[in-house]
Design a protein around this motif. Structure first.
Motif, PDB file in Angstrom:
ATOM      1  N   ASP A 253       0.846  -1.183   0.000  1.00 15.95           N
ATOM      2  CA  ASP A 253       0.000   0.000   0.000  1.00 15.95           C
ATOM      3  C   ASP A 253       0.888   1.242   0.000  1.00 15.95           C
ATOM      4  O   ASP A 253       1.773   1.370   0.858  1.00 15.95           O
ATOM      5  N   LEU A 254       0.649   2.117  -0.983  1.00 15.20           N
ATOM      6  CA  LEU A 254       1.246   3.451  -0.956  1.00 15.20           C
ATOM      7  C   LEU A 254       0.234   4.369  -0.299  1.00 15.20           C
ATOM      8  O   LEU A 254      -0.898   4.500  -0.784  1.00 15.20           O
ATOM      9  N   ILE A 255       0.620   4.992   0.792  1.00 16.69           N
ATOM     10  CA  ILE A 255      -0.276   5.850   1.553  1.00 16.69           C
ATOM     11  C   ILE A 255       0.271   7.278   1.516  1.00 16.69           C
ATOM     12  O   ILE A 255       1.419   7.521   1.905  1.00 16.69           O
ATOM     13  N   VAL A 256      -0.551   8.196   1.040  1.00 21.02           N
ATOM     14  CA  VAL A 256      -0.194   9.620   0.996  1.00 21.02           C
ATOM     15  C   VAL A 256      -1.379  10.392   1.550  1.00 21.02           C
ATOM     16  O   VAL A 256      -2.429  10.466   0.913  1.00 21.02           O
ATOM     17  N   GLY A 257      -1.230  10.936   2.739  1.00 19.49           N
ATOM     18  CA  GLY A 257      -2.344  11.615   3.380  1.00 19.49           C
ATOM     19  C   GLY A 257      -3.497  10.651   3.613  1.00 19.49           C
ATOM     20  O   GLY A 257      -3.326   9.571   4.180  1.00 19.49           O
ATOM     21  N   GLU A 258      -4.669  11.022   3.119  1.00 20.32           N
ATOM     22  CA  GLU A 258      -5.851  10.175   3.262  1.00 20.32           C
ATOM     23  C   GLU A 258      -6.007   9.191   2.111  1.00 20.32           C
ATOM     24  O   GLU A 258      -6.929   8.375   2.117  1.00 20.32           O
ATOM     25  N   ASP A 259      -5.129   9.258   1.124  1.00 18.33           N
ATOM     26  CA  ASP A 259      -5.241   8.409  -0.064  1.00 18.33           C
ATOM     27  C   ASP A 259      -4.387   7.157   0.078  1.00 18.33           C
ATOM     28  O   ASP A 259      -3.328   7.168   0.722  1.00 18.33           O
ATOM     29  N   ARG A 260      -4.852   6.087  -0.561  1.00 20.01           N
ATOM     30  CA  ARG A 260      -4.149   4.805  -0.494  1.00 20.01           C
ATOM     31  C   ARG A 260      -4.277   4.099  -1.846  1.00 20.01           C
ATOM     32  O   ARG A 260      -5.358   4.047  -2.425  1.00 20.01           O
ATOM     33  N   TRP A 261      -3.153   3.566  -2.329  1.00 20.28           N
ATOM     34  CA  TRP A 261      -3.150   2.779  -3.554  1.00 20.28           C
ATOM     35  C   TRP A 261      -2.604   1.389  -3.248  1.00 20.28           C
ATOM     36  O   TRP A 261      -1.501   1.257  -2.686  1.00 20.28           O
ATOM     37  N   ARG A 262      -3.357   0.376  -3.631  1.00 19.48           N
ATOM     38  CA  ARG A 262      -2.910  -1.009  -3.474  1.00 19.48           C
ATOM     39  C   ARG A 262      -2.080  -1.400  -4.701  1.00 19.48           C
ATOM     40  O   ARG A 262      -2.501  -1.207  -5.840  1.00 19.48           O
ATOM     41  N   ILE A 263      -0.894  -1.928  -4.460  1.00 23.13           N
ATOM     42  CA  ILE A 263       0.022  -2.314  -5.527  1.00 23.13           C
ATOM     43  C   ILE A 263       0.179  -3.829  -5.518  1.00 23.13           C
ATOM     44  O   ILE A 263       0.596  -4.418  -4.507  1.00 23.13           O
ATOM     45  N   ALA A 264      -0.166  -4.469  -6.632  1.00 28.28           N
ATOM     46  CA  ALA A 264       0.045  -5.908  -6.797  1.00 28.28           C
ATOM     47  C   ALA A 264       1.441  -6.123  -7.379  1.00 28.28           C
ATOM     48  O   ALA A 264       1.759  -5.583  -8.451  1.00 28.28           O
ATOM     49  N   CYS A 265       2.267  -6.879  -6.685  1.00 28.84           N
ATOM     50  CA  CYS A 265       3.669  -7.049  -7.077  1.00 28.84           C
ATOM     51  C   CYS A 265       3.900  -8.405  -7.737  1.00 28.84           C
ATOM     52  O   CYS A 265       3.326  -9.417  -7.322  1.00 28.84           O
ATOM     53  N   ASP A 266       4.751  -8.416  -8.750  1.00 29.66           N
ATOM     54  CA  ASP A 266       5.152  -9.645  -9.433  1.00 29.66           C
ATOM     55  C   ASP A 266       6.544 -10.015  -8.934  1.00 29.66           C
ATOM     56  O   ASP A 266       7.550  -9.700  -9.564  1.00 29.66           O
ATOM     57  N   THR A 267       6.594 -10.696  -7.790  1.00 33.66           N
ATOM     58  CA  THR A 267       7.884 -10.968  -7.155  1.00 33.66           C
ATOM     59  C   THR A 267       8.749 -11.915  -7.970  1.00 33.66           C
ATOM     60  O   THR A 267       9.984 -11.866  -7.878  1.00 33.66           O
ATOM     61  N   ALA A 268       8.140 -12.788  -8.771  1.00 36.95           N
ATOM     62  CA  ALA A 268       8.928 -13.725  -9.579  1.00 36.95           C
ATOM     63  C   ALA A 268       9.696 -13.012 -10.679  1.00 36.95           C
ATOM     64  O   ALA A 268      10.718 -13.517 -11.161  1.00 36.95           O
ATOM     65  N   ARG A 269       9.231 -11.852 -11.053  1.00 37.62           N
ATOM     66  CA  ARG A 269       9.862 -11.105 -12.139  1.00 37.62           C
ATOM     67  C   ARG A 269      11.188 -10.477 -11.707  1.00 37.62           C
ATOM     68  O   ARG A 269      12.092 -10.299 -12.522  1.00 37.62           O
ATOM     69  N   ALA A 270      11.295 -10.112 -10.426  1.00 39.24           N
ATOM     70  CA  ALA A 270      12.479  -9.388  -9.949  1.00 39.24           C
ATOM     71  C   ALA A 270      12.809  -9.814  -8.520  1.00 39.24           C
ATOM     72  O   ALA A 270      12.667  -9.020  -7.579  1.00 39.24           O
ATOM     73  N   PRO A 271      13.264 -11.050  -8.315  1.00 43.99           N
ATOM     74  CA  PRO A 271      13.485 -11.534  -6.944  1.00 43.99           C
ATOM     75  C   PRO A 271      14.540 -10.759  -6.172  1.00 43.99           C
ATOM     76  O   PRO A 271      14.391 -10.523  -4.971  1.00 43.99           O
ATOM     77  N   ARG A 272      15.617 -10.326  -6.836  1.00 42.90           N
ATOM     78  CA  ARG A 272      16.659  -9.587  -6.120  1.00 42.90           C
ATOM     79  C   ARG A 272      16.138  -8.238  -5.638  1.00 42.90           C
ATOM     80  O   ARG A 272      16.401  -7.826  -4.501  1.00 42.90           O
ATOM     81  N   THR A 273      15.398  -7.556  -6.514  1.00 37.04           N
ATOM     82  CA  THR A 273      14.874  -6.242  -6.153  1.00 37.04           C
ATOM     83  C   THR A 273      13.867  -6.348  -5.025  1.00 37.04           C
ATOM     84  O   THR A 273      13.882  -5.541  -4.083  1.00 37.04           O
ATOM     85  N   PHE A 274      12.992  -7.345  -5.083  1.00 36.56           N
ATOM     86  CA  PHE A 274      11.996  -7.492  -4.017  1.00 36.56           C
ATOM     87  C   PHE A 274      12.640  -7.916  -2.697  1.00 36.56           C
ATOM     88  O   PHE A 274      12.160  -7.522  -1.624  1.00 36.56           O
ATOM     89  N   LYS A 275      13.711  -8.663  -2.763  1.00 34.56           N
ATOM     90  CA  LYS A 275      14.422  -9.013  -1.531  1.00 34.56           C
ATOM     91  C   LYS A 275      14.977  -7.748  -0.878  1.00 34.56           C
ATOM     92  O   LYS A 275      14.870  -7.560   0.348  1.00 34.56           O
ATOM     93  N   ALA A 276      15.569  -6.866  -1.693  1.00 38.41           N
ATOM     94  CA  ALA A 276      16.110  -5.612  -1.166  1.00 38.41           C
ATOM     95  C   ALA A 276      14.984  -4.708  -0.667  1.00 38.41           C
ATOM     96  O   ALA A 276      15.104  -4.073   0.388  1.00 38.41           O
ATOM     97  N   LEU A 277      13.886  -4.656  -1.410  1.00 39.83           N
ATOM     98  CA  LEU A 277      12.756  -3.811  -1.025  1.00 39.83           C
ATOM     99  C   LEU A 277      12.142  -4.291   0.286  1.00 39.83           C
ATOM    100  O   LEU A 277      11.829  -3.479   1.172  1.00 39.83           O
ATOM    101  N   ALA A 278      11.964  -5.603   0.422  1.00 40.74           N
ATOM    102  CA  ALA A 278      11.327  -6.146   1.623  1.00 40.74           C
ATOM    103  C   ALA A 278      12.102  -5.795   2.881  1.00 40.74           C
ATOM    104  O   ALA A 278      11.521  -5.610   3.952  1.00 40.74           O
ATOM    105  N   ALA A 279      13.420  -5.693   2.762  1.00 40.00           N
ATOM    106  CA  ALA A 279      14.259  -5.393   3.922  1.00 40.00           C
ATOM    107  C   ALA A 279      14.168  -3.930   4.343  1.00 40.00           C
ATOM    108  O   ALA A 279      14.741  -3.558   5.373  1.00 40.00           O
ATOM    109  N   THR A 280      13.462  -3.099   3.567  1.00 36.84           N
ATOM    110  CA  THR A 280      13.307  -1.673   3.918  1.00 36.84           C
ATOM    111  C   THR A 280      11.886  -1.341   4.360  1.00 36.84           C
ATOM    112  O   THR A 280      11.603  -0.181   4.669  1.00 36.84           O
TER     113      THR A 280
END
Length: 291
Positions: free
Chosen positions: A4-31
């Protein structure tokens, strides 16, 4: 994974394709969860972005112009995470497609329009959070000295105090002159460090260390002597000194330097009302042309 990207009162749900970029999602998950500040684009035009608190190479090799409205992507050379809300203006870059928003495109377009007009006048703070808290992982152990980790954490935590002092200055051509020069110097350093990173597998390590050290020194000297940003310059001088220590793993040090330089450039960018500046430049050019 869903985010979820949350900005003020707004929220966007993001569906992620983790199989497409496993290294990037591993780094992202750790943040995660990640506090962020939104930036308006200056070239491609039709997206919102924030600086990624990690460094990773592109996965999948997608041309940025192939990304469709609603796409969520990572732009390595700029170190951006971003959401596209309309077809982009012409630009050439290799990016990593990470997923897409599940609806809410008109609201994202409205946010992009507000951000463009108000960037530099007010902050657009937000957060990126995992829908399932279990998707957030622990960050890896740092491979650089604790003092460098502390420098990076300080740069990421808050806008530098010397930048706030510059913004308050009303000396001749202040704050605009030093501000634009500082943004340019920090951004160029960020790009040069990425170039050093891209050559680590083929370049002599001693040469890579020297190039990185000189780049840090040049940017730090400009920030200190021309832009009155002595505190920010001290961070870059510390990185320069670190590149002189062969016992610090080079790849980890380059990534740490990229994180510091990119974040510093981001803080400066957030202070610039780009739309108003562009309008002023257009107005001056039209007046000079007699339009």
């Amino acid at each position: 994974m869903k985010l979820d990207l949350i900005v003020g009162e707004d929220r966007w749900r993001i569906a992620c394709d983790t199989a497409r970029a496993p290294r990037t999602f591993k780094a992202l998950a750790a943040t995660l969860p990640t506090p962020l500040q939104l930036h308006t684009p200056k070239i491609a035009g039709q997206h919102i972005y924030w600086h990624a608190p990690f460094v990773e190479d592109a996965e999948g090799g997608v041309d940025v112009m192939e990304a469709q409205p609603g796409a969520f992507l990572y732009w390595p050379a700029r170190q951006f995470l971003e959401l596209i809300f309309a077809p982009l203006q012409a630009e050439t870059a290799e990016v990593t497609l990470l997923g897409h928003i599940e609806g809410g495109l008109p609201a994202l377009q409205a946010l992009g329009a507000r951000l463009r007009e108000q960037h530099g006048r007010r902050a657009f703070d937000g957060s990126l959070v995992p829908v399932d808290p279990a998707d957030a992982t622990e960050p890896p152990e740092p491979r650089v000295p604790a003092a460098l980790v502390a420098l990076r954490q300080a740069v990421w935590a808050r806008s530098p105090a010397d930048l706030e002092r510059l913004l308050a200055s009303r000396a001749t051509m202040h704050p605009s002159g030093p501000l634009f020069l500082a943004e340019s110097e920090a951004r160029i350093l960020h790009e040069l460090l990425w170039w050093v990173r891209s050559g680590l597998c083929s370049e002599d390590p001693a040469i890579s260390r020297r190039i990185a050290a000189v780049a840090c020194n040049k940017a730090a000297t400009r920030l200190r002597d021309f832009c009155h940003l002595g505190d920010s310059a001290a961070t870059l001088f510390a990185l320069e000194a670190a590149f002189g220590h062969a016992d610090i793993p080079l790849a980890a040090l380059v990534d740490e330097a990229i994180l510091c330089a990119g974040r510093l450039a981001a803080w400066i960018d957030l202070c610039i009302p780009w739309s108003a500046v562009n309008d002023a430049v257009r107005g001056a050019l039209d007046e000079a042309d007699g339009r």
